[in-house]
Design an enzyme around this catalytic site. Structure first.
Site, PDB file in Angstrom:
ATOM      1  N   ASP A   1      -8.682 -10.788  -7.724  1.00  0.00           N
ATOM      2  CA  ASP A   1      -8.410  -9.338  -7.553  1.00  0.00           C
ATOM      3  C   ASP A   1      -7.615  -9.199  -9.273  1.00  0.00           C
ATOM      4  OD1 ASP A   1      -9.937  -9.146  -5.519  1.00  0.00           O
ATOM      5  OD2 ASP A   1      -7.574  -8.409  -4.265  1.00  0.00           O
TER       6      ASP A   1
ATOM      7  N   LYS B   1      -9.354  -4.256  -7.424  1.00  0.00           N
ATOM      8  CA  LYS B   1      -9.485  -2.725  -8.193  1.00  0.00           C
ATOM      9  C   LYS B   1      -8.013  -1.991  -8.145  1.00  0.00           C
ATOM     10  CE  LYS B   1     -10.836  -2.202  -2.898  1.00  0.00           C
ATOM     11  NZ  LYS B   1     -12.753  -1.608  -3.861  1.00  0.00           N
TER      12      LYS B   1
ATOM     13  N   MET C   1       2.163  -0.709  -3.536  1.00  0.00           N
ATOM     14  CA  MET C   1       1.886   0.791  -3.389  1.00  0.00           C
ATOM     15  C   MET C   1       2.329   1.906  -3.196  1.00  0.00           C
ATOM     16  SD  MET C   1      -2.322  -0.570  -2.337  1.00  0.00           S
ATOM     17  CE  MET C   1      -1.672  -0.683  -0.726  1.00  0.00           C
TER      18      MET C   1
HETATM   19  N1  SAH Z   1      -1.924  -8.733  -0.717  1.00  0.00           N
HETATM   20  C1  SAH Z   1      -0.985  -8.192  -1.425  1.00  0.00           C
HETATM   21  C2  SAH Z   1      -0.232  -6.938  -1.668  1.00  0.00           C
HETATM   22  C3  SAH Z   1      -1.334  -5.984  -2.430  1.00  0.00           C
HETATM   23  S1  SAH Z   1      -1.564  -4.293  -2.688  1.00  0.00           S
HETATM   24  C4  SAH Z   1       0.143  -8.877  -1.226  1.00  0.00           C
HETATM   25  O1  SAH Z   1       0.300  -9.588  -0.162  1.00  0.00           O
HETATM   26  O2  SAH Z   1       1.378  -9.246  -2.270  1.00  0.00           O
HETATM   27  C5  SAH Z   1      -0.687  -4.467  -3.953  1.00  0.00           C
HETATM   28  C6  SAH Z   1       0.680  -3.852  -4.050  1.00  0.00           C
HETATM   29  O3  SAH Z   1       1.659  -4.718  -3.802  1.00  0.00           O
HETATM   30  C7  SAH Z   1       1.071  -3.212  -5.305  1.00  0.00           C
HETATM   31  O4  SAH Z   1       1.015  -2.154  -5.307  1.00  0.00           O
HETATM   32  C8  SAH Z   1       2.709  -3.986  -5.398  1.00  0.00           C
HETATM   33  O5  SAH Z   1       3.081  -2.978  -4.369  1.00  0.00           O
HETATM   34  C9  SAH Z   1       2.537  -5.087  -4.478  1.00  0.00           C
HETATM   35  N2  SAH Z   1       2.799  -6.160  -5.500  1.00  0.00           N
HETATM   36  C10 SAH Z   1       1.896  -7.291  -5.654  1.00  0.00           C
HETATM   37  N3  SAH Z   1       2.049  -7.777  -6.170  1.00  0.00           N
HETATM   38  C11 SAH Z   1       3.057  -8.043  -6.530  1.00  0.00           C
HETATM   39  C12 SAH Z   1       4.574  -8.222  -7.826  1.00  0.00           C
HETATM   40  N4  SAH Z   1       4.308  -9.670  -8.759  1.00  0.00           N
HETATM   41  N5  SAH Z   1       5.525  -7.671  -7.844  1.00  0.00           N
HETATM   42  C13 SAH Z   1       5.885  -6.644  -7.493  1.00  0.00           C
HETATM   43  N6  SAH Z   1       4.482  -6.023  -5.994  1.00  0.00           N
HETATM   44  C14 SAH Z   1       4.288  -6.133  -6.498  1.00  0.00           C
END
Ligand code: SAH
Length: 252
Positions: free
Chosen positions: A42, A64, A177
Site C-alpha cells: 500500500d 490508495k 484518517m
Molecule cells: N492499517 C493502518 C491504518 C490505515 S488507515 C494501521 O493500522 O495503522 C490510514 C491512516 O492511518 C492514516 O490516514 C493515518 O491516520 C494513519 N497512519 C498510518 N501511518 C501513520 C503514521 N506513520 N503516522 C501517523 N498516522 C498514520
C-alpha cells in the site's frame, strides 16, 4: 504454529508493516518480507520497510492514497488471487495492522473464497504507535478505562457516528484518517458536549523523518485554527496532558 515459517508456493501472507520505521516490524514480518516472490504494498508502506525485500522480489504498489483514483479494492483482490494461482509466494503488505482500517478482511474473504492458503501477521497499528512516539499513553489509569479507534474519513453532516454516545462512553478518542475533517470532527464533539479545553494532539508521519506533533484544544480545532496533514493520528482526551517528551532526552 510457526508464523515465520517460509511461505509455501501459492500462499498469501497479509502482513502488517507497522507505522513506518522498519525497526518496528515484527520478526515474522521481517522474515517474510525478505523471503517471498512478490510484495503487493500500500501507499503508506515506508521506504525503509520496502528496502528489506529480497533483491529479486517483485514489488507492486496497489495502495490508495487520500481518495485519489488508484487501484480499486476489487482489482487488488483479483491481483492477489492471480499471483497466488501462478504459484507465487505473496506478501500483501499493509501499513500498521492489516485489520485496523486496512480492508484486510475483504482481502482475506476474497482469497478464502478461492481456497488460497493465507497467513495473517499483525502489525503495530498507527493509533497506538503514533501516540507512543509522541510520549502520549493511550490509556492512563488516572484518565481512562476505555478508548475508541475511529475513522474520520467519512465525517459529514449526516455521519454514521452517534457523537453524544461517543463523548459519553469514551474519555479518549483516536482518529485515523481525520486530518482533512479535523475541524468538522472537533465541531461535532463540541456540539455533543465535549469540554472546550479538552486537549488534542495531531501526530503526523509517526516514526518517519518528517514526523511532527501539534497540540491544541478542541475549541481551537473547531474554530479551524489548527492545521493537520495526512497521514496523521489525532488523539483527543486528557491523556494528551500526560505527554512525556521522552525522545528529546534520548536523542531519537
Ligand atoms: N492499517 C493502518 C491504518 C490505515 S488507515 C494501521 O493500522 O495503522 C490510514 C491512516 O492511518 C492514516 O490516514 C493515518 O491516520 C494513519 N497512519 C498510518 N501511518 C501513520 C503514521 N506513520 N503516522 C501517523 N498516522 C498514520
Amino acid at each position: 504454529m510457526k508464523l515465520d515459517a517460509p511461505l509455501i508456493k501459492g500462499e498469501v501472507a497479509l502482513v502488517g508493516a507497522g507505522p513506518g520505521d522498519a525497526s518496528l516490524l515484527t520478526l515474522a514480518a521481517a522474515k517474510l518480507i525478505g523471503d517471498c516472490d512478490v510484495i503487493v504494498y500500500d501507499a503508506l508502506v515506508s521506504e525503509s520497510v520496502l528496502e528489506m525485500a529480497a533483491v529479486d522480489a517483485e514489488l507492486i504498489q496497489a495502495g490508495k492514497r487520500g481518495g485519489r483514483a488508484s487501484t480499486s479494492q476489487e482489482d487488488i483482490c483479483d491481483r492477489l488471487i492471480s499471483l497466488a494461482q501462478q504459484g507465487k509466494r505473496v506478501v500483501r503488505l499493509k501499513g500498521g495492522d492489516p485489520f485496523v482500517f486496512g480492508r484486510g478482511g475483504e482481502e482475506v474473504r476474497a482469497l478464502a473464497q478461492k481456497n488460497i492458503p493465507i497467513r495473517i501477521i499483525p502489525g503495530i497499528t498507527a493509533g497506538v504507535a503514533a501516540p507512543a512516539m509522541a510520549g502520549i499513553p493511550v490509556t492512563d489509569r488516572s484518565v481512562n478505562a476505555s478508548l475508541a479507534f475511529l475513522t474520520g474519513h467519512e465525517v459529514e453532516e449526516k455521519s454514521r457516528m452517534d457523537w453524544q454516545a461517543l463523548v459519553k462512553a469514551f474519555p479518549v478518542l483516536v482518529f485515523y484518517m481525520g486530518a482533512k475533517n479535523l475541524h468538522r470532527i472537533a465541531a461535532q464533539l463540541l456540539d455533543a458536549g465535549l469540554a472546550e479545553e479538552t486537549p488534542l494532539a495531531i501526530i503526523y508521519a509517526a516514526t518517519l523523518p518528517e514526523e511532527s506533533v501539534t497540540e491544541a484544544t478542541i475549541k481551537q480545532a473547531a474554530a479551524g485554527e489548527v492545521e493537520a496533514r495526512s497521514p496523521s493520528i489525532i488523539v483527543i482526551g486528557d491523556v494528551v496532558a500526560e505527554r512525556k517528551h521522552w525522545r528529546k532526552d534520548l536523542n531519537l
